[in-house]
Structures are given as C-alpha cells and as structure tokens.
Design a protein around this motif. Sequence first.
Motif, PDB file in Angstrom:
ATOM      1  N   THR A 100    -120.860  66.587 -28.415  1.00 20.17           N
ATOM      2  CA  THR A 100    -121.722  65.401 -28.338  1.00 20.17           C
ATOM      3  C   THR A 100    -123.014  65.675 -27.573  1.00 20.17           C
ATOM      4  N   LYS A 104    -111.801  58.601 -25.924  1.00 22.53           N
ATOM      5  CA  LYS A 104    -111.844  59.093 -24.538  1.00 22.53           C
ATOM      6  C   LYS A 104    -112.635  60.393 -24.503  1.00 22.53           C
ATOM      7  N   PRO A 105    -113.271  60.707 -23.385  1.00 20.65           N
ATOM      8  CA  PRO A 105    -114.068  61.938 -23.321  1.00 20.65           C
ATOM      9  C   PRO A 105    -113.205  63.182 -23.518  1.00 20.65           C
ATOM     10  N   ARG A 106    -113.553  63.968 -24.508  1.00 20.61           N
ATOM     11  CA  ARG A 106    -112.879  65.251 -24.778  1.00 20.61           C
ATOM     12  C   ARG A 106    -113.760  66.055 -25.735  1.00 20.61           C
ATOM     13  N   SER A 111    -116.399  67.464 -25.220  1.00 24.68           N
ATOM     14  CA  SER A 111    -117.706  66.816 -25.071  1.00 24.68           C
ATOM     15  C   SER A 111    -118.875  67.708 -25.481  1.00 24.68           C
ATOM     16  N   GLU A 134    -118.303  59.984 -25.964  1.00 28.68           N
ATOM     17  CA  GLU A 134    -118.355  61.427 -25.677  1.00 28.68           C
ATOM     18  C   GLU A 134    -117.054  62.086 -26.121  1.00 28.68           C
ATOM     19  N   ASP A 135    -116.614  61.698 -27.325  1.00 29.26           N
ATOM     20  CA  ASP A 135    -115.338  62.151 -27.857  1.00 29.26           C
ATOM     21  C   ASP A 135    -115.572  63.096 -29.030  1.00 29.26           C
TER      22      ASP A 135
END
Length: 194
Positions: free
Chosen positions: A124, A117-119, A121, A170-171
């Motif tokens: 990245t 999950k996105p975190r 970010s 985007e993790d």
Amino acid sequence: MSKHANEGNLTGLLEELDREIEGDISLGDILEHFNSRGFGPLLVLPALLVLLPTGAIPGVPTTCALFIVLIAGQLLLGRRMPWLPRRLARFSFEHRRLTHGVERARPWTRRLDRLLKPRLSFMTRGVAYRGIAALTILLATAMVPLELVPFAAALPAATLLLLGLGLIGEDGLVILLALLVLLLDIATGFWLVG
C-alpha cells in the motif's frame, strides 16, 4: 468520538457521508469532504456508488469513472490537492438514494470492516501505491463502455472497491484479493466475448 475516528472503517465512511452532507450529494462534495484522508476513500466512495442502487442511474458509472481517472492521474503526477472540472464536480444525485444504499449495504460493510487490518503494508506504499493508481485508471476507463451492458460496470467497480479498502486499512492482503478479482474479471470478459 473524533470526526475522523472511523477513517479506516467503510461503514463509518458511508455513514459520515450520509450524515454530514446535506441535500443532494455531488462529486465535488465527496472530494472536498474526504480529500484529506488520502486516495483510499476517494476510490472507495465512487466505486460504491456504482455498486449500490445509485449505480442504476444513467451516467453514474461513467461519471464515477471520470472522477477516479482524474484523481488517480493527479496522484500519479504528484499533485497533493486533487482538483475536478466544475461540470464533473457538480454532478449530483438525491440524498435519499445514498441513504437507501447505505442501509442496504450496512450488514455487508460491517463484515468487511471486521476483516480489514494492517498487514503486508508494503503493498500500500511507495511504488506499489503508484502502481495501484495506474491500475485504477485502467479499471475506471473500462467502466465507461461497460455501462452500456446492464450491471457489467460492477465488475471493475468491485475491484476498485477492494483496492480502495486495502489502501484505507493498509491491508496488502486485500490488495492481493483485488488483483485476484481482476484476474477473474478478465477471465469472465474473455468467456463472454468467446
């Protein structure tokens, strides 16, 4: 469901590759089909080819490593559309091997999908993104001599897989996990040499 609905989903990427490319699967097919999705899928798919049963085919780890080095190198140079030499693009393997590998990996890839999950970010993007590209070149280069030792190429391939997954989702936490796995790989290497 749209064609790219599962682009942040590892299971979806593998199933799409298995479903939409007919006949033998070449590295050129993978590049052509996924190059619009960014660097993540182009890193994940060759790393998985090394980790799945296809990685036991002589030459697959080295060829996948060359693919990754070329793509990452072009990313670092700012090239928007990656390119492969014709000979490397033509390298292929039987479709049934991929189908078999996807079936075996599906329970594991579904678990991974639930964790992404996105975190964090910032890990990245920007400078970090280019840093990941440089690191992937080093890891892929290490796969070439490691192919001579049974299953040894799987160590850097696992790190490359995690880096690619972090980019797809985007993790940044997965990127940090990849760096931890890299440290364990290095420690294991020193232990084996010692």
